[in-house]
Enzyme design. Structure first.
Site, PDB file in Angstrom:
ATOM      1  N   HIS A   1       0.797  -1.218   0.000  1.00  0.00           N
ATOM      2  CA  HIS A   1       0.000   0.000   0.000  1.00  0.00           C
ATOM      3  C   HIS A   1       0.832   1.272   0.000  1.00  0.00           C
ATOM      4  O   HIS A   1       0.543   2.198   0.756  1.00  0.00           O
ATOM      5  CB  HIS A   1      -0.928   0.029   1.226  1.00  0.00           C
ATOM      6  CG  HIS A   1      -1.937  -1.055   1.256  1.00  0.00           C
ATOM      7  ND1 HIS A   1      -2.645  -1.392   2.397  1.00  0.00           N
ATOM      8  CD2 HIS A   1      -2.380  -1.890   0.295  1.00  0.00           C
ATOM      9  CE1 HIS A   1      -3.471  -2.383   2.125  1.00  0.00           C
ATOM     10  NE2 HIS A   1      -3.324  -2.715   0.859  1.00  0.00           N
TER      11      HIS A   1
HETATM   12  C1  LIG Z   1      -0.060  -7.511  -4.674  1.00  0.00           C
HETATM   13  C2  LIG Z   1      -0.977  -6.401  -4.239  1.00  0.00           C
HETATM   14  C3  LIG Z   1      -2.056  -6.693  -3.415  1.00  0.00           C
HETATM   15  C4  LIG Z   1      -2.912  -5.681  -2.986  1.00  0.00           C
HETATM   16  N1  LIG Z   1      -4.035  -6.012  -2.285  1.00  0.00           N
HETATM   17  C5  LIG Z   1      -4.966  -5.056  -2.040  1.00  0.00           C
HETATM   18  C6  LIG Z   1      -6.246  -5.394  -1.519  1.00  0.00           C
HETATM   19  O1  LIG Z   1      -6.569  -6.576  -1.322  1.00  0.00           O
HETATM   20  N2  LIG Z   1      -7.124  -4.388  -1.272  1.00  0.00           N
HETATM   21  C7  LIG Z   1      -6.810  -3.082  -1.495  1.00  0.00           C
HETATM   22  O2  LIG Z   1      -7.633  -2.227  -1.214  1.00  0.00           O
HETATM   23  N3  LIG Z   1      -5.618  -2.739  -2.009  1.00  0.00           N
HETATM   24  C8  LIG Z   1      -4.709  -3.691  -2.317  1.00  0.00           C
HETATM   25  N4  LIG Z   1      -3.528  -3.345  -2.910  1.00  0.00           N
HETATM   26  C9  LIG Z   1      -3.231  -1.909  -3.111  1.00  0.00           C
HETATM   27  C10 LIG Z   1      -4.030  -1.255  -4.234  1.00  0.00           C
HETATM   28  O3  LIG Z   1      -4.222  -2.143  -5.296  1.00  0.00           O
HETATM   29  C11 LIG Z   1      -3.285   0.014  -4.671  1.00  0.00           C
HETATM   30  O4  LIG Z   1      -3.210   0.909  -3.589  1.00  0.00           O
HETATM   31  C12 LIG Z   1      -3.962   0.750  -5.816  1.00  0.00           C
HETATM   32  O5  LIG Z   1      -4.181  -0.122  -6.891  1.00  0.00           O
HETATM   33  C13 LIG Z   1      -3.099   1.930  -6.258  1.00  0.00           C
HETATM   34  O6  LIG Z   1      -3.736   2.617  -7.291  1.00  0.00           O
HETATM   35  P1  LIG Z   1      -2.970   3.712  -8.150  1.00  0.00           P
HETATM   36  O7  LIG Z   1      -3.963   4.179  -9.159  1.00  0.00           O
HETATM   37  O8  LIG Z   1      -2.356   4.695  -7.253  1.00  0.00           O
HETATM   38  O9  LIG Z   1      -1.771   2.927  -8.852  1.00  0.00           O
HETATM   39  P2  LIG Z   1      -1.826   1.651  -9.818  1.00  0.00           P
HETATM   40  O10 LIG Z   1      -3.125   0.946  -9.721  1.00  0.00           O
HETATM   41  O11 LIG Z   1      -0.588   0.867  -9.555  1.00  0.00           O
HETATM   42  O12 LIG Z   1      -1.776   2.289 -11.282  1.00  0.00           O
HETATM   43  C14 LIG Z   1      -0.654   2.881 -11.858  1.00  0.00           C
HETATM   44  C15 LIG Z   1      -0.708   2.594 -13.351  1.00  0.00           C
HETATM   45  O13 LIG Z   1       0.224   3.424 -14.012  1.00  0.00           O
HETATM   46  C16 LIG Z   1       0.949   2.666 -14.940  1.00  0.00           C
HETATM   47  N5  LIG Z   1       2.247   3.305 -15.130  1.00  0.00           N
HETATM   48  C17 LIG Z   1       3.241   3.434 -14.224  1.00  0.00           C
HETATM   49  N6  LIG Z   1       4.299   4.050 -14.771  1.00  0.00           N
HETATM   50  C18 LIG Z   1       3.956   4.332 -16.047  1.00  0.00           C
HETATM   51  C19 LIG Z   1       4.638   4.951 -17.122  1.00  0.00           C
HETATM   52  N7  LIG Z   1       5.910   5.418 -16.984  1.00  0.00           N
HETATM   53  N8  LIG Z   1       4.001   5.080 -18.310  1.00  0.00           N
HETATM   54  C20 LIG Z   1       2.730   4.612 -18.460  1.00  0.00           C
HETATM   55  N9  LIG Z   1       2.049   4.008 -17.478  1.00  0.00           N
HETATM   56  C21 LIG Z   1       2.659   3.865 -16.284  1.00  0.00           C
HETATM   57  C22 LIG Z   1       1.053   1.307 -14.307  1.00  0.00           C
HETATM   58  O14 LIG Z   1       1.385   0.295 -15.234  1.00  0.00           O
HETATM   59  C23 LIG Z   1      -0.323   1.156 -13.695  1.00  0.00           C
HETATM   60  O15 LIG Z   1      -1.251   0.628 -14.592  1.00  0.00           O
HETATM   61  C24 LIG Z   1      -2.658  -4.341  -3.362  1.00  0.00           C
HETATM   62  C25 LIG Z   1      -1.581  -4.048  -4.198  1.00  0.00           C
HETATM   63  C26 LIG Z   1      -0.755  -5.062  -4.654  1.00  0.00           C
HETATM   64  C27 LIG Z   1       0.379  -4.721  -5.577  1.00  0.00           C
END
Ligand SMILES: Cc1cc2nc3c(=O)[nH]c(=O)nc-3n(C[C@H](O)[C@H](O)[C@H](O)COP(=O)(O)OP(=O)(O)OC[C@H]3O[C@@H](n4cnc5c(N)ncnc54)[C@H](O)[C@@H]3O)c2cc1C
Ligand SMILES: *[C@@H]1O[C@H](CO)[C@@H](O)[C@H](O)[C@H]1NC(C)=O
Length: 634
Positions: A553
């Site tokens: 997280h």
């Molecule tokens: C293994 C795992 C288990 C988890 N379990 C849970 C759970 O059970 N419940 C829960 O609530 N949360 C869980 N989480 C946490 C939750 O999924 C994350 O907090 C949330 O998805 C983050 O969202 P975000 O939009 O900030 O980033 P992300 O969802 O990571 O999105 C970022 C996106 O940007 C893209 N990106 C990055 N750099 C670039 C670039 N240079 N160019 C183009 N695209 C790029 C990535 O590929 C990705 O698609 C878990 C996370 C993981 C990894």
């Protein structure tokens, strides 16, 4: 039939590429899914990977993850806005859809495969002293990787954000956005004022449970806790997990928010597009475009209105710094011209906990890989979308509890439990050991002796760590992994609370209700803690420092705050300070980590962020018109 044969071949190929030979039943699973559900696999519902792109768009969103998918979907509700979504990874596949296989996605090509720096305080039982930090590199981002647990955090978290000088972020305001997304399928929650139906995001329990989770909730009651909706009125309590799943499959944000609107003419999704920098005009200090590499070709697309950075708490600060926005001295050190000096990459927070606490049982009710992989279980999933393969990455129950350090006069628990009907030993070291990065020495000494035995676990997790870490660039090369210093346990209170959490978890396992399973604590000492007496506070501290377990997280690295806060990177409308036409909307903006899993809060941030953009660009009469149009639809 011809079509389903094509699905089988391409799916088989992706499965083999993805999994190697670790799960021999996977090809059968995919063949079965394609055969029995080829009607549901409807190829028309897949996202379109757009080629070629226009030279400019009104809005360019970087990253199609938990937040980015929501923002792209909501902004494209305005028919005369052109929206481009750039995502570094490819589309989801048949494996990412299966809830129980969540851990099998890690370390594949869909993972950014980050590792944190070694310290002498945490992750000591991991190879090189480094914990893995998986992140989804796929459309849907980490919502394709996560364990699907649906948790909103504590009311106080959001009231605290507001009290830091962020108007509009108090609990009463954000509740509207949690509900806006939600389609809760459990009848017992549909009538609650805290839940909603009809949103894009399907939320429900797994259709399958072990008797162990029922006992877990019962044990909580024995200890004086309530069985309650921890996403409702109060948080303290025990509950069967709610998850983002739909008909037994993962409901990522891409599936929820993007597939449903894929035919809109004004949204383009570009996959396999790795963003290398945001183009900023240094004279006007305005973000005017985005540079990215797609299929080996460098391109720049221009933004007419705004660039929205949603690459997650590791990559958003990385991209800001690559674009010249970040701590001045650090940027100079890696040779990047400074455009705006801001505290990017600071304030990194994560939920760290204790892994490997294991309870042995003498009834065959846990998830043991031998039994779990049996063909009948697989076919039950394939044909009916039910059974053990719908388990939420194994986490069947969760609880929010108070250690002696919590403020008992308010509902603000300091430790969360994840309960799973399995432990590190349950797959005989095939996958869980690898995703944790556990050394062979530790696995062989502690868990190999109980390979495939029936076990269950509680992972105690620290809800509000005091330690803060950093994200820094390794170099000015956008393809180099950033340097992640999680800095776990630099504050001694963090470990002290977790030691209490471990003792509370053991109390739960000792409740009367667990006697029917003969539940017993697994007592082989960790090699690095041999010198300590098993079960003492010092022993648990040593265990936690060895099998430190992130629940993935990371947040906070582009902090939201008022203009008076020198550490803030974005303002309460999520606009980057000092650079026009640029927002960050994702997990990075959290000033303090919320008390619970972060996916639902990040989706909420996406919903609210999209509304802030609409408010800033549309006259109120247009917004009202749009809202009315949406209401007519629903
Ligand atoms: C293994 C795992 C288990 C988890 N379990 C849970 C759970 O059970 N419940 C829960 O609530 N949360 C869980 N989480 C946490 C939750 O999924 C994350 O907090 C949330 O998805 C983050 O969202 P975000 O939009 O900030 O980033 P992300 O969802 O990571 O999105 C970022 C996106 O940007 C893209 N990106 C990055 N750099 C670039 C670039 N240079 N160019 C183009 N695209 C790029 C990535 O590929 C990705 O698609 C878990 C996370 C993981 C990894
Ligand atoms: C506990 O919370 C109450 C209510 O917010 C507050 O007044 C009190 O100071 C808190 N106590 C401690 C020890 O933090």
């Amino acid at each position: 039939m011809v079509f389903s044969a094509i699905v089988v071949t391409s799916a088989l190929k992706s499965a083999i590429g993805l999994m190697g030979t670790s799960l021999w039943l996977i090809p059968l699973l995919i063949a079965g899914l394609s055969y029995y559900r080829y009607d549901q696999l409807d190829p028309e519902s897949r996202l379109i990977d757009k080629h070629p792109l226009y030279s400019d768009y009104d809005f360019i969103i970087i990253g199609g993850g938990s937040a980015g998918a929501v923002i792209a979907s909501r902004l494209s509700e305005i028919p005369n806005w052109n929206v481009l979504l750039l995502e570094a990874g490819p589309d989801e596949n048949e494996i990412t859809d299966v809830p129980s296989l969540a851990a099998y996605l890690q370390l594949t090509t869909l993972d950014w495969k980050y590792k944190i720096e070694a310290t002498d305080k945490a992750c000591l039982a991991m190879k090189g002293g480094r914990c893995n930090w998986p992140r989804g590199k796929v459309i849907g981002g980490s919502s394709v990787f996560n364990y699907m647990l649906y948790v909103r955090g504590n009311k106080q978290d959001y009231d605290h954000w507001e009290s830091l000088g962020n108007p509009g972020w108090g609990y009463n305001q954000v509740l509207y956005y949690f509900k806006k997304s939600e389609d809760n399928r459990n009848p017992y929650l549909q009538r609650s004022p805290y839940h909603a139906t009809g949103g894009y995001l399907t939320v429900q329990e797994s259709p399958w449970k072990t008797p162990l989770v029922v006992a877990f909730v019962q044990a909580g009651i024995e200890l004086g806790y309530e069985n309650r909706d921890i996403n409702g009125e109060k948080q303290t309590g025990f509950m069967i997990s709610q998850g983002t799943i739909r008909r037994g499959s993962r409901c990522s944000t891409a599936k929820a928010f993007l597939r449903s609107i894929r035919l809109r003419k004004n949204i383009h999704t570009a996959m396999n597009s790795h963003v290398t920098r945001i183009v900023i005009d240094p004279l006007t200090m305005r973000a005017i475009g985005v540079e990215f590499v797609r299929n080996g070709r460098r391109q720049i697309v221009r933004a007419r209105k705004e660039v929205i950075l949603s690459a997650g708490a590791i990559n958003s600060p990385q991209i800001l710094m690559l674009s010249g926005i970040g701590p001045k001295e650090h940027l100079q050190h890696v040779g990047i011209p400074v455009i705006k000096d801001l505290q990017v990459g600071e304030n990194l927070q994560d939920h760290i906990g204790m892994g490997g606490l294991t309870f042995l049982i003498d009834k065959p009710v846990s998830i043991v890989q031998d039994r779990f992989q049996a063909a009948p279980i697989l076919m039950h999933y394939v044909i009916n979308g039910r059974g053990p393969m719908t388990t939420l990455g194994g986490v069947e129950g969760y609880a929010f509890v108070n250690t002696k350090y919590a403020n008992h006069s308010i509902d603000y628990p300091d430790v969360q439990f994840h309960m799973a009907p399995a432990s590190i030993n349950s797959d005989a070291g095939v996958q869980v050991r690898k995703v944790l990065g556990l050394t062979d020495e530790v696995y062989n000494a502690v868990y190999r002796p109980i390979n495939n035995r029936d076990t269950w676990t509680i992972m105690p997790l620290l809800l509000r760590p005091k330690s803060r870490g950093t994200i820094r660039l390794r170099s000015s090369n956008p393809f180099h992994h950033p340097i992640i210093n999680a800095n776990y346990f630099s504050d001694p209170m963090d470990i002290a609370i977790l030691v209490e959490g471990a003792k509370l978890a053991i109390k739960v396992s000792e409740a009367k209700v667990f006697k029917q399973f003969g539940s017993k604590l697994h007592r082989i000492k960790l090699p690095g803690c041999k010198h300590l007496k098993f079960g003492t506070d010092a022993y648990w501290e040593c265990h936690i420092r060895h099998i430190s377990m992130t629940i993935y997280h990371p947040v906070g690295t582009a902090k939201m705050g008022p203009p008076t806060d020198p550490t803030a990177v974005v303002d309460p409308r999520l606009r980057v300070y000092g650079v026009a036409g640029l927002r960050v909307i994702d997990a990075s903006i959290m000033p303090t980590i919320c008390s619970g899993n972060t996916n639902a809060p990040v989706i909420m941030i996406g919903e609210k962020g999209a509304d802030l953009i609409k408010q800033d660009w549309l006259s109120s009469s247009t917004i009202n018109h749009e809202i009315k149009r949406e209401l007519r639809k629903s």
